[in-house]
Design a protein around this motif. Structure first.
Motif, short mmCIF file in Angstrom:
data_model
loop_
_atom_site.label_atom_id
_atom_site.label_comp_id
_atom_site.label_asym_id
_atom_site.label_seq_id
_atom_site.Cartn_x
_atom_site.Cartn_y
_atom_site.Cartn_z
N ASP A 102 0.87 -1.17 0.00
CA ASP A 102 0.00 0.00 0.00
C ASP A 102 0.91 1.22 0.00
O ASP A 102 2.15 1.11 0.05
CB ASP A 102 -0.97 0.00 1.18
CG ASP A 102 -0.29 -0.04 2.55
OD1 ASP A 102 0.92 0.26 2.64
OD2 ASP A 102 -0.98 -0.38 3.53
N GLU A 103 0.34 2.40 -0.08
CA GLU A 103 1.18 3.60 -0.19
C GLU A 103 2.07 3.79 1.02
O GLU A 103 3.24 4.19 0.90
CB GLU A 103 0.30 4.83 -0.41
CG GLU A 103 -0.36 4.88 -1.79
CD GLU A 103 -1.05 6.21 -2.06
OE1 GLU A 103 -0.52 7.25 -1.60
OE2 GLU A 103 -2.10 6.21 -2.72
N GLU A 104 1.56 3.48 2.20
CA GLU A 104 2.34 3.67 3.42
C GLU A 104 3.56 2.75 3.46
O GLU A 104 4.67 3.17 3.82
CB GLU A 104 1.46 3.42 4.65
CG GLU A 104 2.18 3.63 5.97
CD GLU A 104 1.29 3.38 7.17
OE1 GLU A 104 1.79 3.50 8.31
OE2 GLU A 104 0.09 3.07 6.98
N ARG A 107 6.12 3.91 0.90
CA ARG A 107 6.75 5.15 1.37
C ARG A 107 7.80 4.85 2.44
O ARG A 107 8.89 5.42 2.44
CB ARG A 107 5.68 6.09 1.90
CG ARG A 107 6.21 7.45 2.34
CD ARG A 107 5.09 8.46 2.51
NE ARG A 107 4.03 7.96 3.38
CZ ARG A 107 2.79 7.70 2.96
NH1 ARG A 107 2.47 7.88 1.68
NH2 ARG A 107 1.88 7.28 3.80
N GLY A 135 -1.92 1.26 -3.98
CA GLY A 135 -2.10 2.70 -4.04
C GLY A 135 -1.17 3.28 -5.09
O GLY A 135 -0.56 2.55 -5.88
N THR A 136 -1.07 4.60 -5.12
CA THR A 136 -0.15 5.23 -6.06
C THR A 136 1.28 4.78 -5.76
O THR A 136 1.72 4.80 -4.62
CB THR A 136 -0.25 6.76 -5.96
OG1 THR A 136 -1.58 7.15 -6.30
CG2 THR A 136 0.73 7.44 -6.90
N ALA A 137 1.99 4.36 -6.79
CA ALA A 137 3.38 3.90 -6.65
C ALA A 137 4.29 5.07 -7.02
O ALA A 137 4.47 5.38 -8.20
CB ALA A 137 3.64 2.70 -7.55
N ARG A 138 4.86 5.70 -6.01
CA ARG A 138 5.66 6.91 -6.24
C ARG A 138 7.14 6.57 -6.20
O ARG A 138 7.74 6.45 -5.13
CB ARG A 138 5.32 7.96 -5.18
CG ARG A 138 3.90 8.52 -5.30
CD ARG A 138 3.65 9.62 -4.27
NE ARG A 138 2.38 10.28 -4.48
CZ ARG A 138 1.23 9.89 -3.92
NH1 ARG A 138 1.22 8.83 -3.11
NH2 ARG A 138 0.10 10.54 -4.17
#
Length: 218
Positions: A102-104, A107, A135-138
Motif C-alpha cells: 500500500d502507499e504507506e 513510502r 495505491g499510487t506507486a511513487r
C-alpha cells in the motif's frame, strides 16, 4: 544480490545498447500477452503464505520472505519490519517479489533507502516482480543503480517514475497498469523492456520514453 543469496541471472537483452532498448509489439503478434501468471501456481521463491486456506487459496500471500524471517514485508510484525527498515542503507539491494504494497508501506521502504546526497531514494538491484501496488506507486526521482524488475507487477493506481534514474536493465514485462504510468524525464543507461498490459477500463497507456510497448485488455 537477491534475498536468497543469489544474483539475478537475468541480463540485458542481446540487442540492447547503451541508451534505450526498444521492443515494439502489437496485440496481434505478441503471444506472451496471453500468458499471464497463474495465481494457483506457487512462486519459485520462498513465499509468505499468509492467509492460505487448503480449499480456497492453497498458496496464500506470494510475497518473498524478508531475509531471516518467514513472512513478506507486508506481513512482518511492525517491530520486526521497523528493524528491517533501520538496517537498510541507500544503494542496498532489495527483493520484494510478490509483495503487496500500500502507499504507506512503499513510502516507508523508500524512506529507508533515502540518500541525502541526492535527496531521493537510491536502490541497488531491485526485484519487484509480481508485486502489487494497491495505491499510487511513487518512484519519481529515485535512482536505481542496479537492475530493476517489475515483471508481472500490478499497479492498481497511478505509477510515477518521472525523473527516475535507471543505471541498469529496467524490466516491466507483462506489468499491468490500471491507471496511468509516467516516465517523463527518466535518465541513465537504460535498457527498458516494456511488454505491458492495460487493465480493463483504463483509458491511458503507460508513457515509456521512446520505448516500445504492448498492451492488452484482459
Amino acid at each position: 544480490m537477491l534475498a536468497d543469496g543469489s544474483r539475478s541471472a537475468r541480463a540485458a537483452p542481446p540487442t540492447a545498447v547503451a541508451g534505450i532498448w526498444s521492443e515494439r509489439e502489437t496485440e496481434g503478434d505478441a503471444p506472451w500477452c496471453d500468458q499471464p501468471m497463474t495465481p494457483s501456481t506457487p512462486p519459485n521463491w520462498p513465499h509468505c503464505g499468509h492467509g492460505a486456506a487448503p480449499e480456497t487459496d492453497p498458496i496464500g500471500c506470494r510475497g518473498i520472505h524478508v531475509p531471516g524471517h518467514t513472512a513478506c514485508l507486508a506481513h512482518l510484525e511492525p517491530g520486526v519490519r521497523g528493524a528491517y527498515f533501520n538496517g537498510l542503507q541507500p544503494g542496498d539491494d532489495v527483493d520484494h517479489r510478490g509483495t503487496t504494497f500500500d502507499e504507506e508501506l512503499l513510502r516507508a521502504l523508500l524512506a529507508a533507502l533515502h540518500d541525502s546526497d541526492i535527496d531521493a531514494p537510491k536502490l541497488g538491484d531491485a526485484e519487484f516482480s509480481e508485486a502489487t501496488f494497491s495505491g499510487t506507486a511513487r518512484f519519481s526521482g529515485a535512482t536505481f543503480s542496479g537492475n530493476t524488475w517489475f515483471s508481472d507487477a500490478t499497479f492498481n493506481r497511478t505509477a510515477q517514475f518521472s525523473e527516475a534514474t535507471f543505471n541498469g536493465t529496467a524490466g516491466f514485462n507483462r506489468a499491468t497498469f490500471s491507471k496511468s504510468a509516467g516516465f517523463r524525464g527518466v535518465s541513465g543507461k537504460l535498457y527498458l523492456t516494456a511488454r505491458c498490459r492495460l487493465a480493463a477500463g483504463s483509458r491511458r497507456l503507460p508513457r515509456f520514453p521512446r520505448a516500445g510497448w504492448c498492451w492488452r485488455r484482459p
